[in-house]
Design a protein around this motif. Structure first.
Motif, PDB file in Angstrom:
ATOM      1  N   ARG A   1      -6.061   3.390   2.234  1.00 59.80           N
ATOM      2  CA  ARG A   1      -5.919   1.652   2.630  1.00 59.80           C
ATOM      3  C   ARG A   1      -3.873   2.399   3.094  1.00 59.80           C
ATOM      4  O   ARG A   1      -3.404   1.149   3.898  1.00 59.80           O
ATOM      5  CB  ARG A   1      -4.999   1.323   1.339  1.00 59.80           C
ATOM      6  CG  ARG A   1      -6.120   0.373   0.442  1.00 59.80           C
ATOM      7  CD  ARG A   1      -6.061  -0.507  -0.675  1.00 59.80           C
ATOM      8  NE  ARG A   1      -5.769   0.190  -0.787  1.00 59.80           N
ATOM      9  CZ  ARG A   1      -6.688   0.806  -2.637  1.00 59.80           C
ATOM     10  NH1 ARG A   1      -7.997   0.325  -2.334  1.00 59.80           N
ATOM     11  NH2 ARG A   1      -6.049   1.128  -3.948  1.00 59.80           N
TER      12      ARG A   1
ATOM     13  N   GLY B   1      -6.749   4.816  -1.935  1.00 55.62           N
ATOM     14  CA  GLY B   1      -5.861   4.333  -1.337  1.00 55.62           C
ATOM     15  C   GLY B   1      -4.666   5.683  -0.543  1.00 55.62           C
ATOM     16  O   GLY B   1      -3.566   4.708  -0.324  1.00 55.62           O
TER      17      GLY B   1
ATOM     18  N   GLU C   1       0.657  -1.213  -0.006  1.00 59.16           N
ATOM     19  CA  GLU C   1      -0.257   0.213  -0.071  1.00 59.16           C
ATOM     20  C   GLU C   1       1.063   1.417  -0.203  1.00 59.16           C
ATOM     21  O   GLU C   1       0.264   2.821  -0.069  1.00 59.16           O
ATOM     22  CB  GLU C   1      -1.293  -0.101   1.515  1.00 59.16           C
ATOM     23  CG  GLU C   1      -1.694  -1.319   0.910  1.00 59.16           C
ATOM     24  CD  GLU C   1      -0.986  -2.419   2.378  1.00 59.16           C
ATOM     25  OE1 GLU C   1      -1.963  -2.947   2.691  1.00 59.16           O
ATOM     26  OE2 GLU C   1      -0.184  -2.584   2.574  1.00 59.16           O
TER      27      GLU C   1
END
Length: 850
Positions: A684, A681, A556
């Motif tokens: 995460r 994004g 991530e």
């Protein structure tokens, strides 16, 4: 007794106005646009005010009474129950605004908390995802908090709340039940919501800061207010309308700052309209020289003739003002509907503001009088012998010795002020600098430069035209005739091109300043948030080197970078040096060098921030000496920054040189970016950092991770302001284009015999059409070149005066687009006049008279 001659002269001018309305419609177009712009600003304020009032929900419309305490104390549950039991009260809810730090991996984050019922007429929020919380330790968050902290329904959050004794803090996990959208304006902080009782129990607060009360009728509210004052000692009861009015006025006051700024640009547009109107009135009166001379020949005095022409201009101004007001009112009624199609909720103005409308119409009439004053005085002095002449011409504008001297004096004043401002520009790091005074000097110098351009315009037209018209002369007869037509009347060309230049100067310099400030803003954001996540030891120590590998192993995360810092002395003062590679900071986005080049450093090289470079008096290529623990290290300056350095560092060196300065092997800072795009994004990545830091080996909370989402806000306000300013300045260009169209129309009327002669000599209608269109385009080219030549130097001065660290950035693509669009628009403005010119029959060449 009224003079018959006075009535006759005035009557003849009014008859001319009715007989040739086309000429005065062209003249009044610039005044109509000025009235449209001014009253459009009034209607914009009406729309903003109506929208704020309709959308502001700090106090919902259903609230009849607002109860607080006169001693600023809280209203407890007992007081709330007493209010609810008061006869006439239908519903009462407690309000409370507080907040708490968010625990976990980002101890510097904060979540505001507000009490709200969530449903019913007194609710200030509405759910958009999930459900509104019910029960202990459950909250709903607004969309800002959900995006900033990566929260969704079902996720959890830890709040750092004080212990009952107030000596320390405790971690209280709460569940996110849903995401809501709030209509209440506030600080813009991420906010969580829950019902009043649940929030009081969560925070341990004794009561509410205010209570909102709903009654069935307004009449019942008056009686309920007296009963509440008796039931709750010390209660202050105000009507909901009074509170909403105060809140709305405060919100409208914030919006009025932007409208006041817009007023400056509107004044510029009005000034441009006056210049265009003055020019067109001069052309109209010059065309009517024979008629005016006949009036003089039969006994009309210059004074009465001038008065009649001024009255004529006033009538044109009043009619144009009324048309502009009606056009702005119609557009204001359409704007909310159009905005709604693009997802923006705007409220329509309630009614036509008659006082402002009347003032706008009268003001336009006054502008027309001011615009017509000088041309009418000049026209009224025509000799009676002019009645015997068949030639009519505009006559040259005043470009004699007086005008030249005035232009030279204005230009000299502008240069002297600009030179003074240039000499007083500060160096980077110099804080003792009066920016307001500097910008004032720039504005005054720019105003003098524009006055010089107006005065010297006729002298500049032919030299500039000769340089620009080389390609046109090679396009055939139409191109050569277009150049000759513009150059043959330099006064007229200057009067039109100067107004175009004003618009281009303002738009071009504004775009340049905004581009430069945007580059600086990106640089500043890069300094504030060089990466999405910034990890450091809470006690100011070093980090475990295995943490870098653990973070880099998370899919991530991306661009995990570790670097070291150390304290050094330069010239006896403390500074921070680091081995951070500047080429890895956001891939270099926004980072620029003031001197030198920001590349990979070699041995014994250093990059210096602006403040220390200014204090040490160094630039790229110079030498500096840094000392740590008594060990001096001599380095060569590879580059200097225009401002501060990332992470607060002052000097940037290679890892080997930092080791020479005594830095230990363990990193002191770690940065990382989210591997995925968007809020998903980042969420995460945020969870990955949290899980890595709260694992079994690192659960002591010693490492702190800052999330850039809470420190580097969006620049939507800057972009919105920039778009608003540019659109307002484009109104000036619109006025200038109207002036081009007006001048072209009047020129076609004046030059009918010339066009007829060209047709008789064999020039086709298409060639005549092309010639007139090219003449109009040349006005755009002349104005664009003069405007950019005037605007770019002052944009550079303004950027340096406003923020000396901002890199001067010329948006070449935007400026080229503006110039190309201007040429196309001015060419299009001459389409109808060109069509009329192309239809001129050859027989006009031998016709007599007007």
């Amino acid at each position: 007794m009224r003079s018959p001659w006075r009535a006759t002269v005035l009557g003849s001018q009014m008859a001319e106005l009715l007989r040739r309305p086309g000429r005065f419609a062209a003249t009044g177009l610039s005044l109509l646009i000025a009235a449209f712009v001014v009253f459009g600003a009034v209607m914009a304020q009406q729309i903003v005010s109506a929208t704020v009032v309709d959308r502001f929900r700090g106090t919902p419309d259903a609230v009849s009474l607002v109860v607080t305490r006169n001693d600023a104390a809280d209203i407890g549950e007992a007081g709330l129950d007493a209010i609810r039991e008061t006869p006439g009260v239908t519903e009462a809810v407690g309000r409370f605004d507080g907040g708490a730090p968010v625990g976990g991996s980002a101890a510097d984050r904060y979540l505001a908390l507000a009490a709200d019922p969530g449903t019913g007429p007194l609710a200030r929020v509405r759910p958009v995802e999930g459900a509104y919380p019910s029960g202990p330790r459950r909250i709903a968050v607004d969309t800002r908090a959900a995006e900033a902290y990566g929260l969704v329904p079902g996720s959890s959050l830890a709040l750092l709340l004080p212990t009952p004794d107030g000596e320390s803090t405790r971690r209280v996990p709460v569940e996110i039940s849903g995401v809501v959208r709030s209509a209440a304006t506030g600080t813009g902080e991420p906010t969580g919501y829950a019902s009043g009782p649940d929030l009081l129990r969560l925070l341990g607060t004794p009561g509410y800061s205010r209570v909102d009360v709903r009654t069935e009728t307004p009449g019942a509210a008056t009686q309920a207010a007296e009963r509440i004052r008796r039931a709750v000692p010390g209660a202050v009861v105000r009507s909901g309308d009074e509170v909403r009015g105060e809140e709305s006025r405060a919100a409208v006051a914030d919006a009025s700052d932007t409208l006041e700024l817009a007023g400056v640009f509107l004044a510029v547009a009005v000034g441009a309209a006056v210049l265009v109107a003055t020019s067109t009135f001069r052309i109209v009166f010059a065309r009517r020289v024979r008629q005016l001379a006949l009036l003089r020949a039969v006994g009309a005095t210059s004074r009465r003739l001038a008065a009649a022409l001024v009255a004529e201009g006033a009538v044109v101004g009043l009619l144009a003002g009324a048309a502009g007001v009606l056009a702005a009112w119609g557009c204001a009624r359409l704007v909310p509907a159009v905005a709604g199609r693009f997802g923006h909720d705007l409220s329509a103005p309630a009614a036509l503001p008659l006082p402002q409308a009347a003032l706008t119409v009268l003001g336009t009439g006054l502008l027309a009088v001011l615009a017509v004053l000088a041309p009418s005085v000049a026209a009224s002095r025509v000799s009676p012998l002019q009645a015997l002449r068949t030639a009519t011409s505009e006559g040259s504008t005043v470009n004699g010795a007086g005008r030249t001297v005035l232009g030279v004096l204005c230009a000299a004043g502008a240069v002297l002020l600009a030179r003074q401002q240039y000499a007083s520009l500060p160096e980077p790091g110099d804080t003792a600098y009066d920016r307001f005074a500097a910008l004032t000097l720039v504005v005054v110098s720019g105003g003098l430069a524009f006055l010089a351009l107006i005065a010297l315009g006729p002298l500049l037209v032919r030299p500039v035209l000769s340089a620009l018209a080389v390609p046109l002369r090679r396009t055939g007869a139409a191109g050569r005739l277009a150049v000759a037509g513009v150059g043959g009347a330099p006064g007229r060309a200057a009067s039109v091109s100067v107004v175009v230049a004003l618009g281009v100067c303002l738009v071009g310099s504004t775009l340049t300043c905004l581009a430069s400030l945007d580059a600086y803003e990106r640089y500043r954001r890069t300094l504030e948030a060089p990466a999405d996540f910034h990890l450091y030891a809470g006690e100011g120590g070093t980090l475990d080197r295995t943490l870098v590998a653990d973070l880099a192993a998370r899919p991530e995360l991306a661009d995990v970078t570790a670097f070291r810092t150390a304290e050094v002395a330069d010239d006896g003062r403390s500074a921070t040096v680091t081995d951070l590679d500047l080429t890895t900071v956001r891939s270099g986005t926004g980072l620029t060098a003031r001197t030198g080049v920001l590349g990979r450093l070699g041995p014994a090289e250093v990059v210096v921030d602006a403040e220390h470079a200014h204090r040490l008096g160094v630039e790229a290529g110079d030498r500096v000496t840094l000392t740590s623990a008594g060990r001096p290290v001599r380095l060569t300056v590879a580059a200097t920054l225009p401002g501060a350095g990332p992470h607060g560092a002052n000097f940037f060196v290679t890892p080997a040189d930092l080791t020479r300065l005594g830095a230990g092997p363990a990193p002191t800072l770690i940065t990382a970016d989210a591997a995925g795009d968007g809020a998903e994004g980042r969420a995460r990545a945020h969870r990955a950092v949290t899980e890595t830091l709260t694992g079994p080996e690192r659960g002591d909370g010693r490492v702190v991770a800052e999330d850039a989402a809470t420190r580097a806000g969006p620049d939507d306000d800057l972009r919105t302001m920039a778009t608003t300013v540019v659109l307002l300045l484009c109104l000036t260009v619109l006025v200038a284009v109207a002036g081009v169209a007006t001048t072209a129309s009047l020129t076609v009327v004046e030059r009918r015999r010339e066009f007829g002669l060209l047709r008789a000599l064999g020039l086709g209608g298409a060639a005549v059409h092309r010639m007139v269109t090219l003449e109009c385009a040349l006005h755009g080219v002349l104005g664009g070149v003069l405007g950019l030549a005037l605007g770019l130097p002052y944009a550079w001065l303004a950027v340096r005066a406003a923020e000396v660290s901002a890199p001067f950035t010329v948006p070449a693509g935007q400026l080229a687009t503006v110039l190309a669009a201007l040429v196309l628009v001015t060419a299009a403005a001459g389409t109808i006049p060109a069509l009329r010119a192309s239809r001129t029959p050859p027989t006009v060449a031998v016709a007599r008279g007007d």
